[in-house]
Scaffold this motif. Structure first.
Motif, PDB file in Angstrom:
ATOM      1  N   UNK A   1      38.953  60.811  79.171  1.00 12.11           N
ATOM      2  CA  UNK A   1      40.241  59.769  79.367  1.00 12.11           C
ATOM      3  C   UNK A   1      41.144  60.335  80.664  1.00 12.11           C
ATOM      4  N   UNK A   2      41.750  61.027  80.775  1.00 12.35           N
ATOM      5  CA  UNK A   2      43.110  61.302  81.495  1.00 12.35           C
ATOM      6  C   UNK A   2      42.331  60.555  82.941  1.00 12.35           C
ATOM      7  N   UNK A   3      41.004  61.340  82.796  1.00 11.82           N
ATOM      8  CA  UNK A   3      40.281  60.435  84.952  1.00 11.82           C
ATOM      9  C   UNK A   3      40.034  58.742  84.146  1.00 11.82           C
ATOM     10  N   UNK A   4      40.396  58.682  83.186  1.00 11.49           N
ATOM     11  CA  UNK A   4      40.035  56.603  83.227  1.00 11.49           C
ATOM     12  C   UNK A   4      38.223  56.190  83.273  1.00 11.49           C
ATOM     13  N   UNK A   5      38.080  57.419  82.774  1.00 15.28           N
ATOM     14  CA  UNK A   5      36.502  56.967  82.327  1.00 15.28           C
ATOM     15  C   UNK A   5      36.183  57.084  80.605  1.00 15.28           C
ATOM     16  N   UNK A   6      35.106  56.226  80.318  1.00 18.09           N
ATOM     17  CA  UNK A   6      35.496  55.560  79.653  1.00 18.09           C
ATOM     18  C   UNK A   6      34.973  56.498  78.395  1.00 18.09           C
ATOM     19  N   UNK A   7      35.362  56.661  76.763  1.00 22.54           N
ATOM     20  CA  UNK A   7      35.423  57.875  76.553  1.00 22.54           C
ATOM     21  C   UNK A   7      34.821  57.511  75.054  1.00 22.54           C
ATOM     22  N   UNK A   8      34.087  58.375  74.099  1.00 18.98           N
ATOM     23  CA  UNK A   8      33.786  58.295  73.277  1.00 18.98           C
ATOM     24  C   UNK A   8      34.685  59.670  72.602  1.00 18.98           C
ATOM     25  N   UNK A   9      34.877  60.316  71.317  1.00 17.87           N
ATOM     26  CA  UNK A   9      35.378  61.486  70.684  1.00 17.87           C
ATOM     27  C   UNK A   9      35.088  61.975  69.093  1.00 17.87           C
ATOM     28  N   UNK A  10      33.971  62.568  69.233  1.00 17.50           N
ATOM     29  CA  UNK A  10      34.206  62.448  67.154  1.00 17.50           C
ATOM     30  C   UNK A  10      34.571  64.093  67.263  1.00 17.50           C
ATOM     31  N   UNK A  11      35.944  64.284  66.794  1.00 17.94           N
ATOM     32  CA  UNK A  11      36.497  65.544  65.921  1.00 17.94           C
ATOM     33  C   UNK A  11      36.967  65.281  64.475  1.00 17.94           C
ATOM     34  N   UNK A  12      37.018  66.329  64.541  1.00 13.91           N
ATOM     35  CA  UNK A  12      36.809  66.827  62.342  1.00 13.91           C
ATOM     36  C   UNK A  12      38.554  66.241  61.911  1.00 13.91           C
ATOM     37  N   UNK A  13      39.283  66.128  60.530  1.00 14.74           N
ATOM     38  CA  UNK A  13      40.071  65.449  60.134  1.00 14.74           C
ATOM     39  C   UNK A  13      41.569  66.891  60.976  1.00 14.74           C
ATOM     40  N   UNK A  14      42.456  66.631  61.608  1.00 15.05           N
ATOM     41  CA  UNK A  14      43.355  67.278  62.434  1.00 15.05           C
ATOM     42  C   UNK A  14      42.513  68.267  63.456  1.00 15.05           C
ATOM     43  N   UNK A  15      41.175  68.338  63.978  1.00 13.79           N
ATOM     44  CA  UNK A  15      41.188  67.795  64.904  1.00 13.79           C
ATOM     45  C   UNK A  15      42.052  67.486  66.168  1.00 13.79           C
ATOM     46  N   UNK A  16      43.122  66.540  66.372  1.00 15.28           N
ATOM     47  CA  UNK A  16      43.939  66.099  67.703  1.00 15.28           C
ATOM     48  C   UNK A  16      43.090  64.556  67.757  1.00 15.28           C
ATOM     49  N   UNK A  17      42.838  64.093  67.564  1.00 17.14           N
ATOM     50  CA  UNK A  17      41.854  62.577  68.012  1.00 17.14           C
ATOM     51  C   UNK A  17      43.151  62.031  68.239  1.00 17.14           C
ATOM     52  N   UNK A  18      44.077  61.597  67.270  1.00 15.41           N
ATOM     53  CA  UNK A  18      45.538  60.749  67.673  1.00 15.41           C
ATOM     54  C   UNK A  18      45.949  60.919  69.144  1.00 15.41           C
ATOM     55  N   UNK A  19      46.434  62.250  69.792  1.00 17.61           N
ATOM     56  CA  UNK A  19      46.680  62.882  71.269  1.00 17.61           C
ATOM     57  C   UNK A  19      45.869  62.089  71.948  1.00 17.61           C
ATOM     58  N   UNK A  20      44.067  62.092  71.968  1.00 14.45           N
ATOM     59  CA  UNK A  20      43.744  62.221  73.106  1.00 14.45           C
ATOM     60  C   UNK A  20      43.607  60.339  73.212  1.00 14.45           C
ATOM     61  N   UNK A  21      44.265  59.730  72.802  1.00 16.97           N
ATOM     62  CA  UNK A  21      44.517  58.305  72.359  1.00 16.97           C
ATOM     63  C   UNK A  21      45.397  57.963  72.980  1.00 16.97           C
ATOM     64  N   UNK A  22      46.481  58.633  71.924  1.00 17.04           N
ATOM     65  CA  UNK A  22      48.431  58.191  72.372  1.00 17.04           C
ATOM     66  C   UNK A  22      49.111  58.508  73.705  1.00 17.04           C
ATOM     67  N   UNK A  23      48.258  59.589  73.555  1.00 16.65           N
ATOM     68  CA  UNK A  23      49.015  59.969  74.899  1.00 16.65           C
ATOM     69  C   UNK A  23      48.663  59.024  76.281  1.00 16.65           C
ATOM     70  N   UNK A  24      47.625  58.577  76.516  1.00 14.50           N
ATOM     71  CA  UNK A  24      47.337  58.118  77.455  1.00 14.50           C
ATOM     72  C   UNK A  24      47.295  56.134  77.564  1.00 14.50           C
ATOM     73  N   UNK A  25      47.307  56.237  76.363  1.00 15.82           N
ATOM     74  CA  UNK A  25      48.145  55.183  75.996  1.00 15.82           C
ATOM     75  C   UNK A  25      49.197  54.852  76.788  1.00 15.82           C
ATOM     76  N   UNK A  26      50.612  55.896  76.576  1.00 12.29           N
ATOM     77  CA  UNK A  26      51.168  55.687  76.696  1.00 12.29           C
ATOM     78  C   UNK A  26      51.871  56.155  78.084  1.00 12.29           C
ATOM     79  N   UNK A  27      51.265  56.832  79.085  1.00 14.98           N
ATOM     80  CA  UNK A  27      51.119  57.220  80.305  1.00 14.98           C
ATOM     81  C   UNK A  27      50.605  56.315  80.903  1.00 14.98           C
ATOM     82  N   UNK A  28      49.067  55.682  81.132  1.00 12.83           N
ATOM     83  CA  UNK A  28      48.537  54.019  81.237  1.00 12.83           C
ATOM     84  C   UNK A  28      49.130  52.892  81.262  1.00 12.83           C
ATOM     85  N   UNK A  29      49.569  52.366  82.216  1.00 11.16           N
ATOM     86  CA  UNK A  29      49.319  51.033  81.829  1.00 11.16           C
ATOM     87  C   UNK A  29      47.742  50.132  81.144  1.00 11.16           C
ATOM     88  N   UNK A  30      48.362  48.852  79.507  1.00 10.12           N
ATOM     89  CA  UNK A  30      47.572  48.442  79.716  1.00 10.12           C
ATOM     90  C   UNK A  30      47.279  48.325  78.035  1.00 10.12           C
TER      91      UNK A  30
END
Length: 88
Positions: A1-30
């Motif tokens: 995600x941080x390399x700006x490549x389309x990404x699909x991530x399947x992680x278990x409950x509590x696996x940190x999925x929200x960090x995978x999209x919330x951090x890049x969403x705040x770093x990048x414009x759009x």
């Protein structure tokens, strides 16, 4: 995600999925769309982001049509950067 490549991530409950999209969403414009089947979890995350000054909304089938249209307009043309939607 941080390399700006389309990404699909399947992680278990509590696996940190929200960090995978919330951090890049705040770093990048759009815009960021998060698709989740868990409406209650989406609202909890939106409330958490709002408490940090981040504008996000959740769309689900329980919302009135006019409210959904307003959210979509704000996402496309306004300041709304993160939109959580359910696949229903």
């Amino acid at each position: 995600v941080l390399k700006k490549i389309d990404t699909i991530a399947l992680l278990p409950t509590g696996g940190g999925k929200s960090v995978c999209y919330q951090v890049p969403a705040m770093i990048f414009s759009g815009k960021t769309i998060v698709i989740s089947p868990l409406i209650a979890l989406m609202q909890d995350q939106v409330d958490n982001l709002f408490s940090r000054g981040i504008i996000a909304k959740t769309l689900n089938p329980n919302l009135p049509y006019k409210e959904i249209n307003a959210f979509l307009d704000n996402f496309l043309f306004g300041g709304l950067r993160m939109l959580y939607i359910s696949p229903e």
